[in-house]
Scaffold this motif. Structure first.
Motif, PDB file in Angstrom:
ATOM      1  N   ASP A 135       0.818  -1.225   0.000  1.00 57.63           N
ATOM      2  CA  ASP A 135       0.000   0.000   0.000  1.00 57.63           C
ATOM      3  C   ASP A 135       0.848   1.271   0.000  1.00 57.63           C
ATOM      4  O   ASP A 135       0.577   2.208  -0.743  1.00 57.63           O
ATOM      5  CB  ASP A 135      -0.979  -0.003   1.188  1.00 57.63           C
ATOM      6  CG  ASP A 135      -0.313  -0.330   2.518  1.00 57.63           C
ATOM      7  OD1 ASP A 135       0.856  -0.753   2.508  1.00 57.63           O
ATOM      8  OD2 ASP A 135      -0.969  -0.141   3.554  1.00 57.63           O
ATOM      9  N   SER A 136       1.931   1.268   0.826  1.00 55.93           N
ATOM     10  CA  SER A 136       2.742   2.486   0.914  1.00 55.93           C
ATOM     11  C   SER A 136       3.972   2.433   0.008  1.00 55.93           C
ATOM     12  O   SER A 136       4.612   3.452  -0.241  1.00 55.93           O
ATOM     13  CB  SER A 136       3.206   2.696   2.363  1.00 55.93           C
ATOM     14  OG  SER A 136       4.002   1.596   2.765  1.00 55.93           O
ATOM     15  N   GLY A 137       4.317   1.213  -0.438  1.00 59.48           N
ATOM     16  CA  GLY A 137       5.534   1.057  -1.231  1.00 59.48           C
ATOM     17  C   GLY A 137       6.799   1.120  -0.387  1.00 59.48           C
ATOM     18  O   GLY A 137       7.913   1.092  -0.916  1.00 59.48           O
ATOM     19  N   VAL A 138       6.642   1.167   0.960  1.00 56.54           N
ATOM     20  CA  VAL A 138       7.818   1.250   1.843  1.00 56.54           C
ATOM     21  C   VAL A 138       8.540  -0.092   1.879  1.00 56.54           C
ATOM     22  O   VAL A 138       7.907  -1.135   2.078  1.00 56.54           O
ATOM     23  CB  VAL A 138       7.391   1.633   3.289  1.00 56.54           C
ATOM     24  CG1 VAL A 138       8.552   1.494   4.260  1.00 56.54           C
ATOM     25  CG2 VAL A 138       6.835   3.039   3.321  1.00 56.54           C
ATOM     26  N   GLU A 139       9.854  -0.065   1.683  1.00 57.23           N
ATOM     27  CA  GLU A 139      10.645  -1.285   1.829  1.00 57.23           C
ATOM     28  C   GLU A 139      11.091  -1.354   3.292  1.00 57.23           C
ATOM     29  O   GLU A 139      12.058  -0.719   3.700  1.00 57.23           O
ATOM     30  CB  GLU A 139      11.847  -1.281   0.882  1.00 57.23           C
ATOM     31  CG  GLU A 139      12.503  -2.646   0.847  1.00 57.23           C
ATOM     32  CD  GLU A 139      13.448  -2.858  -0.325  1.00 57.23           C
ATOM     33  OE1 GLU A 139      14.296  -1.988  -0.563  1.00 57.23           O
ATOM     34  OE2 GLU A 139      13.339  -3.934  -0.966  1.00 57.23           O
ATOM     35  N   ALA A 140      10.319  -2.092   4.099  1.00 58.05           N
ATOM     36  CA  ALA A 140      10.545  -2.101   5.546  1.00 58.05           C
ATOM     37  C   ALA A 140      11.723  -2.981   5.933  1.00 58.05           C
ATOM     38  O   ALA A 140      12.379  -2.749   6.953  1.00 58.05           O
ATOM     39  CB  ALA A 140       9.285  -2.566   6.257  1.00 58.05           C
ATOM     40  N   LEU A 141      11.982  -4.029   5.160  1.00 59.13           N
ATOM     41  CA  LEU A 141      13.212  -4.823   5.338  1.00 59.13           C
ATOM     42  C   LEU A 141      13.855  -4.942   3.966  1.00 59.13           C
ATOM     43  O   LEU A 141      13.179  -5.157   2.952  1.00 59.13           O
ATOM     44  CB  LEU A 141      12.918  -6.207   5.919  1.00 59.13           C
ATOM     45  CG  LEU A 141      12.425  -6.264   7.366  1.00 59.13           C
ATOM     46  CD1 LEU A 141      12.148  -7.705   7.794  1.00 59.13           C
ATOM     47  CD2 LEU A 141      13.413  -5.619   8.342  1.00 59.13           C
TER      48      LEU A 141
END
Ligand code: ADP
Length: 229
Positions: A13-19
């Motif tokens: 949804d956010s496109g954030v690469e969290a890892l």
């Protein structure tokens, strides 16, 4: 045992690469602190291990389960090998200490005889035998966290994940809680403890895994300063 091989997690949804291409191995019997600033990816790591979310890339092995291949119907089997302790305890307010813990075993249909011996045993491990009939509101934060630890232990998990377990506890009592986790670890349970509290990490030392912007930037065993006191 927990092993991440080249694992990335992107929230669609956010496109954030969290890892971001994480490699990490926690062996059976390890005790490791996971540290890192807010938004670094610590919760994502925990959710990944519990299979609340899936890796976008890479392989995650937890207690013999390959999470990519694990069917939805087998997720409860994975979760039974893991005990989780949360910052906000998550005890059921209408149940006594004993009932909060016995409940976990009743849900999995454990035999009543086993429940009657196992529950008092784990309550004694966390030093709360005298409070077994109390309700959560009658306990201090530190005591409630001990109950949460007993509840996490009751199923005899291979791994305990503690997410900021001292975050809601009087600082002076935080050390006692971590001591308790250390004692449990010495009996063979693997422990992964997320914490913001640098004083605690410095005091106890041991393996410290730092996550920063989704990457493991430090993973070493550091001597605790209490050893020098
Ligand atoms: P930490 O636990 O270290 O504070 P998180 O794992 O919660 O970090 O978050 C890592 C990054 O992923 C952050 O940028 C955060 O905003 C983002 N993130 C976390 N959960 C979600 C989600 N459900 N959807 C979209 N982005 C998320």
């Amino acid at each position: 045992m927990v092993e991440l091989k080249d694992v990335s997690v992107t929230y669609s949804d956010s496109g954030v690469e969290a890892l971001n291409h994480v490699n990490l191995k926690i062996n059976d019997g390890d005790f490791a602190f996971v540290v890192g600033s807010s938004g670094a990816g610590k919760s994502t790591l925990i959710k990944l291990i519990l299979k609340e979310i899936n890796a976008t890339d890479g392989t995650v092995m937890v207690n013999g389960f390959n999470l990519k291949k694990l069917r939805r119907s087998k997720i409860p089997q994975l979760r039974r090998t893991i005990g989780v302790v949360f910052q906000d305890f998550r005890l059921i307010p209408t149940m006594t200490v004993y009932e909060n813990i016995a409940f976990v075993l009743r849900v999995i249909d454990a035999p009543p005889k086993y429940i009657r011996s196992r529950v008092p045993y784990v309550i004694s491990l966390v030093g709360l035998s005298h409070k077994a009939k109390s309700y959560p509101t009658q306990l201090s934060g530190g005591e409630q966290q001990r109950v949460a630890l007993a509840r996490a232990l009751v199923n005899d998990p291979a791994l305990i994940i503690a997410d900021e377990p001292t975050g809601n506890i009087d600082p002076a009592l935080s050390y006692e809680i971590v001591d308790l986790f250390k004692g449990i670890n010495e009996c063979g349970t693997t422990i992964l403890m997320v914490t913001h509290e640098h004083d605690i990490v410095r005091h106890f030392g041991g393996r410290i895994i730092n996550i920063d912007h989704g990457q493991v930037t430090f993973d070493e065993v550091v001597e605790g300063n209490y050893e020098n006191q």
